[in-house]
Design an enzyme around this catalytic site. Structure first.
Site, mmCIF file in Angstrom:
data_model
loop_
_atom_site.group_PDB
_atom_site.id
_atom_site.type_symbol
_atom_site.label_atom_id
_atom_site.label_comp_id
_atom_site.label_asym_id
_atom_site.label_seq_id
_atom_site.Cartn_x
_atom_site.Cartn_y
_atom_site.Cartn_z
ATOM 1 N NE ARG A 183 -3.832 -2.175 -0.057
ATOM 2 C CZ ARG A 183 -3.604 -3.449 -0.386
ATOM 3 N NH1 ARG A 183 -2.411 -3.851 -0.762
ATOM 4 N NH2 ARG A 183 -4.595 -4.326 -0.355
ATOM 5 C CD GLU A 208 -2.886 0.848 -4.322
ATOM 6 O OE1 GLU A 208 -2.747 -0.389 -4.390
ATOM 7 O OE2 GLU A 208 -3.941 1.396 -3.952
ATOM 8 C CB SER A 259 17.166 14.549 3.428
ATOM 9 O OG SER A 259 18.165 13.616 3.775
#
Lengths: 149, 149, 149, 149, 149, 149, 149, 149, 149, 149
Positions: free
Chosen positions: I88, I91, I114
């Site tokens: 997830r 995604e 960073s």
């Protein structure tokens, strides 16, 4: 003992002792597909079920907490499966995936079928006198939602 | 005109004219999932249906034989789908594929669920008050068979 | 014992004992190509044949249920084979695959040649005085069919 | 005009004009599988045949030398084919490739079946009352040979 | 013992005992490049040579039939080699491969240079006072040929 | 105009006008393999040669500086070539690459055969009455050297 | 003992004994970057240095000829490195690689910076009060040269 | 106009007009390597510089905001570069990457060399009478730091 | 002992002894996410913390310097994660990555967040009565900067 | 018009007209990150918003239904992003992904953070006087649940 080692031990002990997956599912009183997936390393077992399985299959005691822990999921050795039985499910995805996407959106709206709040069933049907395998994916519809604060 | 161009023309004309997939399936009198897949480039259309679709969507006449020819199937742009709606089906395969393989073999014997003599349905169910997407794969069981001469 | 370990044991024991594949096929009374594929991990052996093979090749008893179980199929270590003997078959697929697809559709209709209800034969022919390897793929034609209820 | 453009023109013109591959093969008097592969971009056409095809399919004159040149071969858009009709041939390779390698070596010695001095045929058989697709690979056996000077 | 294990044993025993590849080739009376490739797992050794090598390198007796069997060929751990010495050959292929294809076709016709009826030689030349490595690929020309029946 | 477009223009104009690669190499007075590779986009052409080629092949004037610029090299559309003529060279690398590495080190020391200070030749030989393609790689030996300051 | 095993033994013994790479480089009197790369499996060690290292790190005697042999080079486990410290070098290549190519050609002509006649240095600089890592690649310019006979 | 189109226009216009990268860098008063990378699509140009470049290279006005926007960085068409000049930098990474990681950690601590607060220089040196390309990576050391609140 | 072996030992010993990650983080007085990542092989542990962990989890003494060394980072077994919980996050990157890039540039300028001067936190929120997982990435903004000399 | 063409038109028109993403989000009254992602092709726009955007950015009328349709999501051109700003998010996933998985399971149970019922925020913080980018992932916890019938 890693989870992969526990899975390998389950696979070979099950064959050696001649248990069916159904018998193992019955032994712990859980649904068949869920149990098979869990024993193949895809779900944690409740500690009591882990103990029962360890006993039935003569796994060492250290397997119990390993089976009860949430595993790293994903059970295919390659991104595209080579085994023909599994490949047919992938092929259905290649041929019908975009159509299913369009129809989920047309019938339910913008969202997905959950694979978490989800169950799978395997059954049997007859069409034109031939035996068919029927696999049912049943997942909660989750609409795309951007929570307001 | 290639089949990919015909598919792209169908996709954008459908949006511009506001047809649902259901309306297009009804127009040609074929099942909904089948029609959607066919219009997305995965099945040949019977010539008459191809003509009807071309008319409804204002496709050029040369599209008709293209839509009626057997296409090069496989509708995902990458081996692992990136679209979340389609990905969940792939995820179910990663998590449950090996379990389904074991259970097809336990319940039907050594063989596969056909993806050719096969239909898919999409429906709806309610569990615990929540709306669920139900997708049914229904394919003929094909036992491994080495034909005798 | 995993199936991969069983296959490795078969491969090295066969070499050490000097059996030909033909002798092993004869021993269990099964077709030659089928037997070779099965012993290389691609088909389950009937339990009796598994016992015979285990005896002939001095495999441990625990190999028998492993050989009798349906294996995870797919025997190539890489998606594109590197071995020249196997690569030529892949090359034929690259060069003639699309043509075979067109001709299956032209001669049989929209569908596939099954790789499940299927047999392979290897034989020999002579053309222009040269010895040829002849490999025959023989699979049931499966027309695309969307079962009516 | 590139060879890919020539192939695309052949594919769409053939559909528009309604020629079968068999008719095109007959028109130039060459074997069916060879002709289909050649027109799909895998073999050079003899210049006269190229002219005949260009005429039948209304291709521009500049297509003739392109069709007559040796093409860059390899007709699959992905290393593992997604189209089910072609995939079954790849699946047979995954399941039976290593077995075929063993048997070529057992029956012919160390070497390969040529894919160059080679022909493919597609035919039909009946087993248990079912129609089968029969594909025959027929290639010269080439033994590994390290030429002496 | 697998062939990979036999190769690993050869590699480390050769270093430990301080043999050159030339000495091993001389010991079995076979060409240098062929012998080195064979000992690295790419060709079967004649049984007598296998026995000689096993003796020289103190390999166990079970290595002999393994070395004498036709191996699964393909000696690079990745599709694109990472070792600089081997990579330069791949780079030459990237830069000159298409040109060699054009010139084989222009000078010999439509066909290939065989990699089976084939030998490789490594030698030395001097240009502008600098030492050059000269590698010669020498393979039979195989014209594309569709055997008539 | 990009270099890829210039290469495509050369390829199709050469076929249309019927030039051999040898004729083009002669026209600019450069070695055959080098010229073919350069015209396929792998080397810059001297400006005068670029002008000659542009004239012979009717390329637009803007092609000249493009052909004279150092190109982005690497002429294969996939990491593993699919064309059989080129694949055989890759196969030789798979089978003999590690052996060539060992022998370069044994005969020359730790270093590489340069692919920059390098030439390739294509020729012809006869062994056992058969015509052979002979390809010679000739590259400067570059020993690994860590320069002192 | 393979080179990979020797490298693994060096890595863990160095940590257990608390040597810095600088101390190991000093012990064998070789440059720091070279020594570190060599001990990580990328260069052969001179036999005497191999013996010194084996003694310092308590490696078995059989490690000495392994360390002294030319290794199969290429030290990254994946084509694109995942470790952030190494990834930044790859990122610089992604962002500045094409620019460096253009400038090598503009300033030196058509050719490459050798990675064989080559050294690397790591140092330190201060800009705007911040400590900088300075890595210097220093390789012989090799102009593309097609040797005349 | 996309950034890729703008880059392509710069590349071909620069060749047609005969500018060196140094002249373009001087025209906008920015460092040479930075300018070359920016014009190859890796950095945004200050709006004034974008206008100057557009004028010098006859780019359309709409190119100016495109050149001034932050681009999607990453300039290599494949993960492993095929161009020999760029490949040598990747090869250095394969051979020396792990060593550089160890030494950055030994000399600076746990952290990375920044590729953002970073400059690259290209220069020239002579060793043993040979001309060397010297490329300097100079990036701020960034220690791993877990900020306290 | 390699770092991978140390990580595996931590993973299984933690399960066997029943420690939570929180307890281990508390034991060494370091932030929770940092500690979990470090124990999974992504950060070096301060030597004292390494000793404490080794004691709590009964690791062998040789694990201590291994845990204290900077590891080779990158904890995913495949480039695209298969585990749903981790997927997830990937995604979100597929769907929102380009938008985050645009907004970092719009709000902060040309640069990056960073991942070195960086912390991650995991927390909990409630929206519409449902429990939410809240993951916060907090990294220093690093503007692209080309240091002047 | 495809969605990709619509996205490209938005991207270049926004630059040409000088709108910020914030201005476009304000114009349609939707959250900033959501709007940016939607305009980059990841979410459908409500029809009214689509019309407003089309007007503001001078898109053709046919863009409106395209923007209002559910797109094929997934915005990265390669599985591993090459752009440094986006890569840092992927790097965080490589380094912290497994740790986040463990902690989600420890603190919430077996389940996932939804990426569908989900929002992302971008903000700013200061630590040790330095400006930090703060990105918050906020997704509903979805426990693994196998619905009872």
């Amino acid at each position: 003992m890693t989870r992969d080692e526990a899975t390998a031990a389950i696979v070979s002990s099950r064959l050696a002792k001649g248990f069916t997956w159904q018998q193992l599912a019955d032994a712990i009183g859980r649904p068949l597909v869920w149990t098979t997936a869990a024993l193949l390393g895809q779900h944690p077992l409740p500690p009591d079920s882990a103990r029962q399985i360890a006993e039935l299959l003569d796994l060492p005691a250290e397997a119990v907490p390993v089976l009860a822990a949430v595993p790293y999921r994903g059970g295919l050795p390659t991104a595209v499966p080579t085994d023909p039985t599994i490949y047919r499910l992938y092929e259905a995805l290649q041929v019908y995936g975009p159509a299913l996407k369009e129809l989920i959106h047309e019938q339910f709206g913008d969202g997905i079928m959950s694979a978490i709040n989800f169950k799978l069933d395997i059954g049997r049907a007859t069409h034109d006198g031939a035996e068919h395998v029927v696999i049912t994916f049943d997942g909660k519809f989750l609409p795309y939602n951007w929570p307001s604060d």
